[in-house]
Scaffold this active site. Structure first.
Site, PDB file in Angstrom:
ATOM      1  N   GLU A  46       1.614  -0.440  -4.939  1.00 51.67           N
ATOM      2  CA  GLU A  46       0.612   0.549  -5.349  1.00 51.67           C
ATOM      3  C   GLU A  46       1.315   1.874  -5.641  1.00 51.67           C
ATOM      4  OE1 GLU A  46      -3.065   3.340  -4.103  1.00 51.67           O
ATOM      5  OE2 GLU A  46      -1.426   2.897  -2.759  1.00 51.67           O
ATOM      6  N   ASP A  57       0.835  -1.201   0.000  1.00 49.86           N
ATOM      7  CA  ASP A  57       0.000   0.000   0.000  1.00 49.86           C
ATOM      8  C   ASP A  57       0.872   1.255   0.000  1.00 49.86           C
ATOM      9  OD1 ASP A  57      -2.703   1.333   0.533  1.00 49.86           O
ATOM     10  OD2 ASP A  57      -1.567   2.029   2.281  1.00 49.86           O
TER      11      ASP A  57
END
Ligand code: AAO
Length: 513
Positions: free
Chosen positions: A249, A213
């Site tokens: 990401e 993330d």
């Protein structure tokens, strides 16, 4: 020679892992957003394995802040309090049970690793966390990890607010706070080791990889430093020496100085241009047409196929968070969405991820969905509702289960059948009627024009009668939907009217009568 091999092997060991570690001929990942571990375990056994899904991206499993204003938003899970496996999806025992049961039927688990930051600066202090661990966001004190003031980037960020103020400044993006989230000092070996320890616990339980993330908000070298500390995968399910699959990401739509390519050394990156552009084409916005998809992939300025993780929508941009904008297609636009997912799964580019959502009371005010925060279907005590299965195989309790839609599930199977076959036999009408094959294993054709289509095209497939896997499928050696007749020279006639429920047809060799 021996020494050379050793050097190469050592270099290989610190290289990122680009392979999803799925079992052979299972090619797609499904994101079971916010699902409980018990439900995922059952879904692996009853649905994902029998239908050839390769793996599941699960929501962050670690302890997070409990937010009550608004009431339990989905995004509270992106505010870590500790690395205890303890969230609304379940506890550590349930997590382990899921990993084991899914691996036992050949379905892999990928964890969404939130390691760039802890909770927001205004998270307060107390024990309002999913496992009741004490913390004090104001003092940067997270004793359940433990992290303290030394472990954050407060001194390193040079903006007045301590926040990222400009995405044009690569230092701000990495060293300042993203939406006020307390930014971990990943240059410190203690922080790197602590993160690696968390990830290693998961690896030892049997997970096959990680979504990293907010990777764009970490320096590529810092990510590399904690990845270098990771164990190889558990040999109960993976062969000796297997590295975890890594996909980072990194939102790179162009127009910012940080590029996805900076992260290739660590693993794959999420290619956000993919869903944004495909949505624009299928919606026919900005003069786009499907005929332009002939050179889809690198030809459109995307990262190399072997570095890409692709998707039509994700948990952020299906509700206006993150990036991609209004063109993103979601289950709310079901007819166009199925075409987009069908195109993605038929096309050889990238590792594909299918989204599986929950329904929320979407409500626009001045172009913005004011309910974009609403969390998963839940009971009055805040616990997440189970995923119930209706007699017709769809899901209840407001779980959308796009991955169970016949058209999407059958295209996941299509991708497995054509795995490794080249992109071939492209055809288009110069507008929005297009078709392509995958060697001599599968063929797909779309009519996204406003007029009916009736064409003879080369499929590349062996002669025979095939079941369309969009309007139906092959069952007991008959087709439940349309049939396609391929003649000895590979040609076939396709008719798709504008009023078709789904204006596309797909056939493959496993659906031949
Ligand atoms: C919540 C509240 C905040 C509050 C915070 C702390 O909403 O108001 O300050 O708590 O109390 C999720 C939610 C957030 C939530 C957060 C924590 O989405 O709303 O904050 O949990 O609970 C950036 C990042 C990207 C991130 C994305 C949402 O780069 O990493 O924002 N995604 C991940 C997760 C996501 C999660 C987090 C990270 C945090 O998937 O679920 O947040 O763990 C530009 C940049 C992008 C940037 C976007 C949005 O994009 O390029 O990097 O994404 O802005 O800020 C055009 C441009 C495009 C641009 C876009 C939007 O499309 O071409 O480049 O416009 O402006």
């Amino acid at each position: 020679m021996r020494i050379l091999l050793l050097v190469l092997a050592a270099a290989g060991l610190c290289w990122g892992q680009y392979n999803p570690n799925t079992v052979p001929k299972r090619t797609s990942i499904v994101h079971l957003f916010e699902w409980r571990w018990q439900d995922i375990a059952e879904e692996c056994e009853r649905y994902l394995a029998p239908n050839g899904f390769g793996g599941v991206q699960v929501s962050p499993p670690n302890e997070n802040l409990v937010i009550t204003s608004p009431n339990r938003p989905w995004w509270e899970r992106y505010q870590p309090i500790s690395y205890k496996i303890c969230s609304r999806s379940g506890n550590e025992e349930q997590f382990k049970d899921m990993v084991k049961r899914c691996n036992d039927v050949g379905v892999r688990i990928y964890v969404d690793a939130v390691v760039n930051h802890m909770c927001g600066a205004a998270g307060g202090s107390g024990t309002h966390s999913t496992c009741g661990s004490y913390f004090n966001a104001g003092n940067r004190d997270f004793p359940a990890v433990p992290y303290s003031g030394w472990d954050f980037n407060d001194g390193k960020c040079h903006t007045g607010s301590g926040e990222i103020e400009s995405y044009n400044d690569i230092y701000q993006v990495r060293d300042c706070r993203l939406s006020s989230l307390l930014d971990l000092a990943l240059e410190k070996d203690y922080v790197r080791s602590t993160i690696a320890e968390y990830m290693n616990r998961l690896i030892d339980m049997g997970v096959a990889g990680f979504r990293i993330d907010a990777a764009k908000h970490m320096w590529p070298g810092d990510i590399r430093a904690f990845l270098d500390k990771l164990h190889n995968l558990n040999t109960q399910w993976f062969s000796e020496g297997t590295k975890p699959f890594i996909y980072q990401e990194v939102i790179d739509l162009g127009g910012e100085p940080i590029k996805g390519s900076e992260y290739f050394g660590n693993g794959r990156v999420t290619e956000f241009k993919y869903g944004a552009k495909l949505g624009t084409v299928i919606r026919k916005w900005n003069g786009e047409k499907m005929a332009y998809l002939k050179n889809w992939g690198e030809g459109w300025g995307f990262v190399p196929s072997d570095r890409a993780l692709v998707f039509v929508d994700n948990h952020d941009n299906q509700r206006g968070h993150g990036a991609g904008g209004a063109s993103i297609l979601t289950f709310w636009d079901a007819r166009l969405y199925k075409m987009a997912v069908g195109f993605m799964l038929a096309h050889p580019y990238g590792v594909t991820r299918v989204m599986s959502s929950f329904r929320w009371p979407r409500y626009f005010e001045n172009g913005k969905d004011v309910n974009d925060w609403v969390g998963p279907p839940s009971n009055s005590d805040g616990s997440t509702k189970s995923v119930t299965i209706n007699p017709d195989t769809t899901c209840g309790n407001d779980w959308v289960c796009e991955h169970r839609w016949r058209q999407i599930r059958n295209m996941v199977i299509f991708r497995n059948v054509v795995d490794g076959e080249p992109f071939s036999n492209w055809w288009d009408n110069g507008s929005n009627q297009v078709a392509f094959g995958r060697g001599n294993k599968g063929f797909i054709i779309f009519n996204n024009d406003d007029w009916n289509m009736n064409v003879y095209v080369q499929t590349g497939l062996p002669a025979g009668t095939y079941c369309d896997v969009i309007s139906g499928q092959k069952e007991n050696n008959r087709c439940t939907g349309k049939q396609v007749f391929v003649s000895g020279d590979g040609m076939a006639n396709f008719q798709i009217n504008t009023d078709a429920e789904d204006p596309f047809i797909a056939i493959h060799v496993d659906a031949k009568l």
